[in-house]
Enzyme design. Sequence first.
Site, mmCIF file in Angstrom:
data_model
loop_
_atom_site.group_PDB
_atom_site.id
_atom_site.type_symbol
_atom_site.label_atom_id
_atom_site.label_comp_id
_atom_site.label_asym_id
_atom_site.label_seq_id
_atom_site.Cartn_x
_atom_site.Cartn_y
_atom_site.Cartn_z
ATOM 1 N N ASN A 210 0.340 -1.508 6.325
ATOM 2 C CA ASN A 210 1.805 -1.575 6.357
ATOM 3 C C ASN A 210 2.302 -0.807 7.568
ATOM 4 O OD1 ASN A 210 2.430 1.276 5.559
ATOM 5 N ND2 ASN A 210 1.251 0.637 3.752
ATOM 6 N N LYS A 339 10.856 5.673 -11.519
ATOM 7 C CA LYS A 339 9.649 6.281 -10.926
ATOM 8 C C LYS A 339 9.615 7.785 -11.181
ATOM 9 C CE LYS A 339 8.981 2.785 -7.394
ATOM 10 N NZ LYS A 339 9.189 2.346 -6.016
HETATM 11 N N1 CTP Z 1 2.106 6.020 -4.412
HETATM 12 C C1 CTP Z 1 0.848 6.544 -4.611
HETATM 13 N N2 CTP Z 1 -0.191 5.712 -4.849
HETATM 14 C C2 CTP Z 1 -0.013 4.381 -4.897
HETATM 15 C C3 CTP Z 1 1.277 3.845 -4.687
HETATM 16 C C4 CTP Z 1 2.316 4.702 -4.445
HETATM 17 O O1 CTP Z 1 0.684 7.772 -4.563
HETATM 18 N N3 CTP Z 1 -1.054 3.600 -5.113
HETATM 19 C C5 CTP Z 1 3.244 6.961 -4.218
HETATM 20 C C6 CTP Z 1 3.886 6.912 -2.857
HETATM 21 O O2 CTP Z 1 3.291 7.847 -1.980
HETATM 22 C C7 CTP Z 1 5.330 7.294 -3.181
HETATM 23 C C8 CTP Z 1 5.539 6.753 -4.574
HETATM 24 O O3 CTP Z 1 4.241 6.569 -5.125
HETATM 25 O O4 CTP Z 1 5.508 8.687 -3.237
HETATM 26 C C9 CTP Z 1 6.291 5.483 -4.724
HETATM 27 O O5 CTP Z 1 5.789 4.500 -3.910
HETATM 28 P P1 CTP Z 1 6.466 3.048 -3.884
HETATM 29 O O6 CTP Z 1 5.648 2.182 -3.008
HETATM 30 O O7 CTP Z 1 7.943 3.169 -3.628
HETATM 31 O O8 CTP Z 1 6.371 2.609 -5.369
HETATM 32 P P2 CTP Z 1 5.259 2.009 -6.266
HETATM 33 O O9 CTP Z 1 4.998 3.028 -7.335
HETATM 34 O O10 CTP Z 1 4.072 1.555 -5.449
HETATM 35 O O11 CTP Z 1 6.029 0.808 -6.932
HETATM 36 P P3 CTP Z 1 6.560 -0.564 -6.277
HETATM 37 O O12 CTP Z 1 5.742 -0.813 -5.039
HETATM 38 O O13 CTP Z 1 6.314 -1.533 -7.365
HETATM 39 O O14 CTP Z 1 8.011 -0.342 -5.989
#
Ligand code: CTP
Length: 402
Positions: A210, A339
Amino acid sequence: MLKGKRIILGISGGIAAYKSLILIRLFIKAGAQLRVVTTENALWFVTRVSLESLSQNKIYDKVFGPENDYTTEHISLTDWGDCFIVAPATANIIGKLANGIADDALSTSLIAFNKKIFMAPAMNVKMFDHFSVQRNIQWLKDNNIQIIEPNEGYLACGYEAKGRMEEPESIFNAIENYFSSENKVLAEKKILITAGPTHEAIDPVRYIGNQSSGKMGFAIAAELAKRGAEVILIAGPVQQQTPQGHIKRIDVTSALEMYNAAMDVFPTADAAILNAAVADFRPETASNRKIKKSDNNLQLSLVKNPDILATLGNMKKKNQILVGFALETDNELENARVKLSQKNLDFIVLNSLNDRGAGFGGDSNKITILDNNNAVLKFELKSKTEVAADITDKLVACFSND
Ligand code: CTP
């Protein structure tokens, strides 16, 4: 403690302005650098010559004028300062800041200032008790302005009541405490940060990734180290220099590597700030030879990566602080709230992709912080360095409320 600190002292027009001369002496004696901003009325109570001789600098009292170095002096001045103290603060300047009015050098500078502000009110008790002044003071407190409460005692108008500006020595102590407690709180803390993207291998040369640059996470690491914390920075593949200070950097590539590194560090950390844009999925198997065009009809089967933040949320002990980020495009506050609670966080930093200048790659960001006491703090668009300071301030507040 104040040696080298850059302090802006705002003086508004009240009789207590004479005490500000003593305050200037205290700051200068402590080795601080000082710039003074006054309202026009303040100069009825203290003279320009006294202020300039004691502060060892020109005062700033007019937004426009040939004597100013820059036409936007309120911006260069406020960029320069580490903290702003208004003493005395009249009902007028309190009302202006609470209501966003910028019509002279002091009110304009206050509105341009996005770091810590203190105000030491001084006025007649009837004015101090007036509902509009009390409402304005409450509003300022709710927005992180520290009010140094006035004392009871003899007022210039002849009343014996609350309204006397706090003594210069106490105001000085409040500022000194602010800088020392801020440094002390983080000096004993070990803080884990994740930053950047992860790359999930498809074959030896291709990956799913990404656009995260890691700038925000690195800015937070820099700010924490600047304030004395021991930082463990787990970085995905980024082009960023490790900032100065007590920072141990662990480079990883994939989400699984980041997960393993975080699991190692977290049990001995006091706080973790997970800023990395972790890939939610990875190819089930990575080919160990380069996939060829001639292979036709490539189908990638993806499996879920572990959620590092949620795992740490489950492991979290009572004295650990956990901070997450949320990058959202719709139902932003609602999704961030979910979250925050599902991942058992102390606070979450919301970035909206709908805000111009916020998000991946750039040098600025616009955040909202939601905490587990239902407080919502909205910030303006700022540089990532300034945003990192806001996030660090919130972390310091969490440690201080422990
Ligand atoms: N995060 C993490 N490990 C993952 C995915 C996310 O530690 N496998 C952490 C990111 O570093 C961030 C938070 O979770 O602090 C939220 O990440 P985000 O991408 O916004 O949310 P997701 O939980 O992945 O949910 P979605 O993509 O469905 O919005």
